[in-house]
Enzyme design. Structure first.
Site, PDB file in Angstrom:
ATOM      1  N   ASN A  12       0.869  -1.127  -0.028  1.00 52.56           N
ATOM      2  CA  ASN A  12       0.053   0.209  -0.147  1.00 52.56           C
ATOM      3  C   ASN A  12       0.915   1.098   0.007  1.00 52.56           C
ATOM      4  O   ASN A  12       1.549   1.438   0.976  1.00 52.56           O
ATOM      5  CB  ASN A  12      -0.877  -0.222   1.213  1.00 52.56           C
ATOM      6  CG  ASN A  12      -1.710   1.368   1.549  1.00 52.56           C
ATOM      7  OD1 ASN A  12      -1.883   2.076   0.466  1.00 52.56           O
ATOM      8  ND2 ASN A  12      -2.231   1.391   2.521  1.00 52.56           N
ATOM      9  N   TRP A  13       1.062   1.892  -1.051  1.00 52.59           N
ATOM     10  CA  TRP A  13       1.963   2.875  -1.225  1.00 52.59           C
ATOM     11  C   TRP A  13       1.427   4.237  -0.596  1.00 52.59           C
ATOM     12  O   TRP A  13       2.069   5.409  -0.642  1.00 52.59           O
ATOM     13  CB  TRP A  13       2.114   3.303  -2.701  1.00 52.59           C
ATOM     14  CG  TRP A  13       3.321   2.380  -3.258  1.00 52.59           C
ATOM     15  CD1 TRP A  13       3.655   1.217  -2.394  1.00 52.59           C
ATOM     16  CD2 TRP A  13       3.999   2.475  -4.395  1.00 52.59           C
ATOM     17  NE1 TRP A  13       4.807   0.622  -3.355  1.00 52.59           N
ATOM     18  CE2 TRP A  13       4.492   1.192  -4.568  1.00 52.59           C
ATOM     19  CE3 TRP A  13       3.788   3.159  -5.583  1.00 52.59           C
ATOM     20  CZ2 TRP A  13       5.711   1.007  -5.832  1.00 52.59           C
ATOM     21  CZ3 TRP A  13       4.661   2.797  -6.850  1.00 52.59           C
ATOM     22  CH2 TRP A  13       5.444   1.552  -6.897  1.00 52.59           C
ATOM     23  N   LYS A  14       0.118   4.274  -0.350  1.00 48.15           N
ATOM     24  CA  LYS A  14      -0.455   5.436   0.517  1.00 48.15           C
ATOM     25  C   LYS A  14      -0.279   6.837  -0.552  1.00 48.15           C
ATOM     26  O   LYS A  14      -0.180   6.593  -1.466  1.00 48.15           O
ATOM     27  CB  LYS A  14       0.049   5.631   1.861  1.00 48.15           C
ATOM     28  CG  LYS A  14      -0.176   4.464   2.730  1.00 48.15           C
ATOM     29  CD  LYS A  14       0.054   4.413   4.030  1.00 48.15           C
ATOM     30  CE  LYS A  14      -0.048   3.227   4.947  1.00 48.15           C
ATOM     31  NZ  LYS A  14       0.119   3.263   6.306  1.00 48.15           N
ATOM     32  N   HIS A  99      -9.222   1.584   5.253  1.00 48.12           N
ATOM     33  CA  HIS A  99      -8.150   1.688   5.921  1.00 48.12           C
ATOM     34  C   HIS A  99      -8.231   2.788   7.022  1.00 48.12           C
ATOM     35  O   HIS A  99      -8.938   3.582   7.024  1.00 48.12           O
ATOM     36  CB  HIS A  99      -6.949   2.118   5.107  1.00 48.12           C
ATOM     37  CG  HIS A  99      -5.494   2.183   5.258  1.00 48.12           C
ATOM     38  ND1 HIS A  99      -5.148   2.930   6.349  1.00 48.12           N
ATOM     39  CD2 HIS A  99      -4.570   1.225   5.319  1.00 48.12           C
ATOM     40  CE1 HIS A  99      -3.873   2.657   6.825  1.00 48.12           C
ATOM     41  NE2 HIS A  99      -3.550   1.633   5.919  1.00 48.12           N
ATOM     42  N   GLU A 101      -6.461   5.030   8.003  1.00 53.01           N
ATOM     43  CA  GLU A 101      -6.255   6.464   7.914  1.00 53.01           C
ATOM     44  C   GLU A 101      -7.128   7.192   7.137  1.00 53.01           C
ATOM     45  O   GLU A 101      -7.730   8.246   7.362  1.00 53.01           O
ATOM     46  CB  GLU A 101      -4.822   6.586   6.834  1.00 53.01           C
ATOM     47  CG  GLU A 101      -3.555   6.344   7.795  1.00 53.01           C
ATOM     48  CD  GLU A 101      -2.471   5.469   7.058  1.00 53.01           C
ATOM     49  OE1 GLU A 101      -2.562   5.622   5.785  1.00 53.01           O
ATOM     50  OE2 GLU A 101      -1.526   5.020   7.629  1.00 53.01           O
ATOM     51  N   GLU A 169      -4.966  -4.558  10.846  1.00 51.26           N
ATOM     52  CA  GLU A 169      -3.757  -3.653  11.027  1.00 51.26           C
ATOM     53  C   GLU A 169      -4.188  -2.693  12.259  1.00 51.26           C
ATOM     54  O   GLU A 169      -4.873  -1.722  12.290  1.00 51.26           O
ATOM     55  CB  GLU A 169      -3.894  -2.579   9.871  1.00 51.26           C
ATOM     56  CG  GLU A 169      -3.759  -3.096   8.567  1.00 51.26           C
ATOM     57  CD  GLU A 169      -3.250  -2.120   7.380  1.00 51.26           C
ATOM     58  OE1 GLU A 169      -2.133  -2.458   6.814  1.00 51.26           O
ATOM     59  OE2 GLU A 169      -3.811  -1.299   7.084  1.00 51.26           O
ATOM     60  N   GLY A 175       3.314   2.300  10.813  1.00 48.52           N
ATOM     61  CA  GLY A 175       4.234   3.453  10.668  1.00 48.52           C
ATOM     62  C   GLY A 175       5.076   3.584  11.790  1.00 48.52           C
ATOM     63  O   GLY A 175       5.682   4.746  12.021  1.00 48.52           O
ATOM     64  N   SER A 214       3.762  -2.157  10.199  1.00 48.50           N
ATOM     65  CA  SER A 214       5.377  -2.033  10.462  1.00 48.50           C
ATOM     66  C   SER A 214       5.975  -3.601  10.012  1.00 48.50           C
ATOM     67  O   SER A 214       6.889  -4.027  10.619  1.00 48.50           O
ATOM     68  CB  SER A 214       5.648  -1.960  12.040  1.00 48.50           C
ATOM     69  OG  SER A 214       5.442  -0.608  12.287  1.00 48.50           O
ATOM     70  N   GLY A 235       3.239  -1.057   4.270  1.00 51.28           N
ATOM     71  CA  GLY A 235       3.228   0.240   3.828  1.00 51.28           C
ATOM     72  C   GLY A 235       4.589   0.673   3.633  1.00 51.28           C
ATOM     73  O   GLY A 235       5.061   0.432   2.479  1.00 51.28           O
ATOM     74  N   GLY A 236       5.151   1.356   4.393  1.00 50.19           N
ATOM     75  CA  GLY A 236       6.726   2.039   4.297  1.00 50.19           C
ATOM     76  C   GLY A 236       7.572   0.964   3.349  1.00 50.19           C
ATOM     77  O   GLY A 236       8.265   1.268   2.673  1.00 50.19           O
TER      78      GLY A 236
HETATM   79  P1  13P Z   1       3.435   0.175   7.581  1.00 48.87           P
HETATM   80  O1  13P Z   1       3.787  -0.935   6.860  1.00 48.87           O
HETATM   81  O2  13P Z   1       4.117   1.517   6.943  1.00 48.87           O
HETATM   82  O3  13P Z   1       3.293   0.237   9.070  1.00 48.87           O
HETATM   83  O4  13P Z   1       1.972   0.666   7.037  1.00 48.87           O
HETATM   84  C1  13P Z   1       0.825  -0.474   7.087  1.00 48.87           C
HETATM   85  C2  13P Z   1      -0.350  -0.079   6.315  1.00 48.87           C
HETATM   86  O5  13P Z   1      -0.983   1.004   7.003  1.00 48.87           O
HETATM   87  C3  13P Z   1      -0.779  -0.821   5.201  1.00 48.87           C
HETATM   88  O6  13P Z   1      -1.903  -0.528   4.904  1.00 48.87           O
END
Ligand code: 13P
Length: 253
Positions: A12-14, A99, A101, A169, A175, A214, A235-236
């Protein structure tokens, strides 16, 4: 649309990535076929602006693509939104819905998330429905009840075998570099699995459960070998081919 593999790794590149990020996706795509031979499916959900180009660049490689949100309606006067049919038209296979967020930044309720997941199914996409407790909710001993309520409220009433994915999640793990203990991930995935089987029977058991928060090359192996952890939403660590492929290699070992 159906997804049925031993492990599903979704990046997920956000809100990250412009044209130059397509090179990273191509490097990831180069590993997708060999991953498939081990029943590991790779996917990237880039920002909407890159979805069509990323899908075209990686077509035929085995890497699947998806969006990070969709509107519950198929079309209409909804400035700034994109529909599930548009995601499909841009080459997407998945769409992430609910999500944390988006639940936090846009006040999305489970009922809204459910309608988005329903729209995704109708468009022939596989929705990845996200759930997860905050740190305060976990401290208060409410993690399981919050997550199970999100699961029950966000899932469409009807779906076919293998048509849905759920990502657990924990908000406090996103993050932050913090990851729940293996025991806590196992307990939550077991609880989600049980609640799905109670409500939907065998169809509920066909829903793949991803862990997100993470995930990286160091912790992926331990997390992804747990029962009812069918993959990861990353994510990251998915923003570079190096980071994402480290996770793949960790679970291939
Ligand atoms: P991180 O892997 O950066 O913690 O993000 C997880 C996430 O929100 C994937 O949707």
């Amino acid at each position: 649309m159906e997804i049925n593999v031993a492990k599903l790794l979704v990046g997920n590149w956000k809100m990250n990535g412009v044209s130059t990020a397509l090179g990273e996706a191509s490097l990831i795509a180069a590993a997708a076929k060999s991953a498939q031979s081990q029943a590991i499916q790779l996917a990237i959900c880039p920002p909407a602006t890159l979805l069509a180009r990323l899908s075209e660049t990686t077509a035929g490689t085995g890497l699947l693509t998806g969006a990070q949100d969709c509107h519950p309606k198929a079309f209409g006067a909804h400035t700034g939104d994109i529909s599930a049919a548009m995601v499909k038209d841009a080459g997407g296979h998945f769409v992430i819905v609910g999500h944390s967020e988006r639940r936090a930044d846009h006040g999305e309720s489970s009922a809204l998330v459910q309608s988005k997941a329903q729209a995704a199914l109708e468009a022939g996409l596989v929705p990845i429905i996200c759930v997860g407790e905050t740190g305060a909710e976990r401290k208060a001993g409410q993690a399981e009840s919050i997550v199970l309520a999100q699961v029950q409220g966000s899932i469409p009433e009807t779906f076919s075998d293998g048509a849905l994915v759920i990502a657990y999640e924990p908000v406090w793990a996103i993050g932050t570099g913090l990851v729940p203990s293996a025991g806590d991930v196992l307990a939550m995935h077991e609880a989600i699995h049980r609640s799905l089987v109670d409500r939907f029977g065998a169809k509920g058991a066909s829903i793949q459960l991803l862990y997100g928060g993470s995930v990286n090359g160091q912790n992926a192996r331990d997390l992804l070998h747990l029962a009812h952890v069918d993959g990861a939403l990353v994510g990251g660590a998915s923003l570079t081919a190096d980071g994402f492929l480290k996770i793949l290699h960790a679970i291939q070992e």
